[in-house]
Design a protein around this motif. Sequence first.
Motif, PDB file in Angstrom:
ATOM      1  N   ILE A  31      -4.987 -10.741 -40.470  1.00 27.41           N
ATOM      2  CA  ILE A  31      -5.643  -9.659 -41.199  1.00 27.41           C
ATOM      3  C   ILE A  31      -4.731  -8.447 -41.158  1.00 27.41           C
ATOM      4  N   TYR A  32      -4.593  -7.758 -42.285  1.00 26.70           N
ATOM      5  CA  TYR A  32      -3.742  -6.582 -42.385  1.00 26.70           C
ATOM      6  C   TYR A  32      -4.582  -5.325 -42.207  1.00 26.70           C
ATOM      7  N   ILE A  33      -4.149  -4.460 -41.313  1.00 24.79           N
ATOM      8  CA  ILE A  33      -4.778  -3.154 -41.146  1.00 24.79           C
ATOM      9  C   ILE A  33      -3.725  -2.106 -41.449  1.00 24.79           C
ATOM     10  N   HIS A  34      -4.038  -1.207 -42.351  1.00 25.16           N
ATOM     11  CA  HIS A  34      -3.089  -0.191 -42.798  1.00 25.16           C
ATOM     12  C   HIS A  34      -2.608   0.653 -41.621  1.00 25.16           C
ATOM     13  N   SER A  35      -1.342   1.024 -41.661  1.00 26.47           N
ATOM     14  CA  SER A  35      -0.740   1.794 -40.569  1.00 26.47           C
ATOM     15  C   SER A  35      -1.427   3.141 -40.351  1.00 26.47           C
ATOM     16  N   ALA A  36      -1.987   3.737 -41.389  1.00 26.01           N
ATOM     17  CA  ALA A  36      -2.696   5.016 -41.239  1.00 26.01           C
ATOM     18  C   ALA A  36      -3.918   4.848 -40.334  1.00 26.01           C
ATOM     19  N   LEU A  37      -4.599   3.724 -40.451  1.00 23.32           N
ATOM     20  CA  LEU A  37      -5.751   3.448 -39.599  1.00 23.32           C
ATOM     21  C   LEU A  37      -5.295   3.159 -38.166  1.00 23.32           C
ATOM     22  N   ILE A  69     -16.108 -18.147 -35.439  1.00 22.52           N
ATOM     23  CA  ILE A  69     -15.391 -17.608 -36.606  1.00 22.52           C
ATOM     24  C   ILE A  69     -13.879 -17.612 -36.439  1.00 22.52           C
ATOM     25  N   LYS A  70     -13.410 -18.113 -35.306  1.00 23.64           N
ATOM     26  CA  LYS A  70     -11.969 -18.167 -35.039  1.00 23.64           C
ATOM     27  C   LYS A  70     -11.245 -18.929 -36.145  1.00 23.64           C
ATOM     28  N   ASN A  71     -10.118 -18.398 -36.581  1.00 26.86           N
ATOM     29  CA  ASN A  71      -9.264 -18.996 -37.629  1.00 26.86           C
ATOM     30  C   ASN A  71      -9.913 -18.993 -39.014  1.00 26.86           C
ATOM     31  N   LYS A  72     -10.895 -18.130 -39.227  1.00 34.99           N
ATOM     32  CA  LYS A  72     -11.538 -18.043 -40.535  1.00 34.99           C
ATOM     33  C   LYS A  72     -11.205 -16.728 -41.245  1.00 34.99           C
ATOM     34  N   HIS A  73     -10.302 -15.932 -40.674  1.00 33.09           N
ATOM     35  CA  HIS A  73      -9.833 -14.678 -41.283  1.00 33.09           C
ATOM     36  C   HIS A  73     -10.978 -13.714 -41.585  1.00 33.09           C
ATOM     37  N   ILE A  74     -11.856 -13.551 -40.625  1.00 38.20           N
ATOM     38  CA  ILE A  74     -13.005 -12.650 -40.764  1.00 38.20           C
ATOM     39  C   ILE A  74     -12.777 -11.437 -39.865  1.00 38.20           C
ATOM     40  N   LEU A  75     -12.838 -10.251 -40.443  1.00 39.09           N
ATOM     41  CA  LEU A  75     -12.711  -9.021 -39.677  1.00 39.09           C
ATOM     42  C   LEU A  75     -13.996  -8.791 -38.889  1.00 39.09           C
ATOM     43  N   THR A  76     -13.861  -8.596 -37.574  1.00 40.42           N
ATOM     44  CA  THR A  76     -15.031  -8.346 -36.742  1.00 40.42           C
ATOM     45  C   THR A  76     -15.070  -6.874 -36.339  1.00 40.42           C
ATOM     46  N   VAL A  77     -16.242  -6.261 -36.475  1.00 40.54           N
ATOM     47  CA  VAL A  77     -16.448  -4.847 -36.163  1.00 40.54           C
ATOM     48  C   VAL A  77     -17.753  -4.716 -35.395  1.00 40.54           C
ATOM     49  N   SER A  78     -17.735  -3.918 -34.328  1.00 43.47           N
ATOM     50  CA  SER A  78     -18.951  -3.743 -33.541  1.00 43.47           C
ATOM     51  C   SER A  78     -18.929  -2.405 -32.816  1.00 43.47           C
ATOM     52  N   THR A  79     -20.126  -1.986 -32.401  1.00 46.05           N
ATOM     53  CA  THR A  79     -20.259  -0.813 -31.540  1.00 46.05           C
ATOM     54  C   THR A  79     -20.511  -1.239 -30.095  1.00 46.05           C
ATOM     55  N   MET A  80     -20.495  -2.524 -29.825  1.00 46.29           N
ATOM     56  CA  MET A  80     -20.758  -3.056 -28.489  1.00 46.29           C
ATOM     57  C   MET A  80     -19.666  -2.628 -27.511  1.00 46.29           C
ATOM     58  N   ARG A  81     -20.058  -2.118 -26.376  1.00 43.70           N
ATOM     59  CA  ARG A  81     -19.102  -1.701 -25.344  1.00 43.70           C
ATOM     60  C   ARG A  81     -18.264  -2.909 -24.895  1.00 43.70           C
ATOM     61  N   GLY A  82     -16.956  -2.740 -24.840  1.00 45.13           N
ATOM     62  CA  GLY A  82     -16.064  -3.807 -24.412  1.00 45.13           C
ATOM     63  C   GLY A  82     -15.718  -4.807 -25.498  1.00 45.13           C
ATOM     64  N   PHE A  83     -16.151  -4.559 -26.721  1.00 42.79           N
ATOM     65  CA  PHE A  83     -15.938  -5.508 -27.822  1.00 42.79           C
ATOM     66  C   PHE A  83     -14.459  -5.785 -28.066  1.00 42.79           C
ATOM     67  N   ALA A  84     -13.649  -4.745 -28.168  1.00 40.73           N
ATOM     68  CA  ALA A  84     -12.217  -4.929 -28.441  1.00 40.73           C
ATOM     69  C   ALA A  84     -11.525  -5.660 -27.288  1.00 40.73           C
ATOM     70  N   ILE A  96      -8.794  -0.853 -31.699  1.00 39.93           N
ATOM     71  CA  ILE A  96      -8.394  -2.021 -32.478  1.00 39.93           C
ATOM     72  C   ILE A  96      -7.628  -2.963 -31.567  1.00 39.93           C
ATOM     73  N   ASN A  97      -8.088  -4.212 -31.499  1.00 42.65           N
ATOM     74  CA  ASN A  97      -7.396  -5.235 -30.732  1.00 42.65           C
ATOM     75  C   ASN A  97      -6.363  -5.860 -31.670  1.00 42.65           C
ATOM     76  N   LEU A  98      -5.133  -5.389 -31.540  1.00 45.80           N
ATOM     77  CA  LEU A  98      -4.078  -5.798 -32.462  1.00 45.80           C
ATOM     78  C   LEU A  98      -3.759  -7.285 -32.354  1.00 45.80           C
ATOM     79  N   ASP A  99      -3.836  -7.853 -31.156  1.00 39.84           N
ATOM     80  CA  ASP A  99      -3.574  -9.290 -31.007  1.00 39.84           C
ATOM     81  C   ASP A  99      -4.618 -10.115 -31.754  1.00 39.84           C
ATOM     82  N   SER A 100      -5.887  -9.729 -31.660  1.00 40.94           N
ATOM     83  CA  SER A 100      -6.949 -10.449 -32.378  1.00 40.94           C
ATOM     84  C   SER A 100      -6.765 -10.334 -33.888  1.00 40.94           C
TER      85      SER A 100
END
Length: 76
Positions: free
Chosen positions: A57-63, A13-28, A47-51
């Motif tokens: 992808i824009y993540i609001h500053s409040a988050l 999914i790299k370079n496809k602008h897809i937000l990835t979310v998981s509960t997997m340990r070490g995911f970020a 949140i892995n800001l570099d990824s």
Amino acid sequence: TPIDKLNEILSFIKNKHILTVSTMRGFAQRAGMVQIYSQNQKLKLKINLDSVKKEKIYIHSALLRIANIIRGDRND
């Protein structure tokens, strides 16, 4: 292994602008964007800001203020 599968998915999914979310340990830390985890019976975010930035992808500053920010990944 689950780590190999994660790396395969993130690579696909790299370079496809897809937000990835998981509960997997070490995911970020492994280039996932948002990891949900529990600490002291409260849900928290990493949140892995570099990824996020690489996928434009824009993540609001409040988050971002309530999250634990991770930089870089083990797959670079």
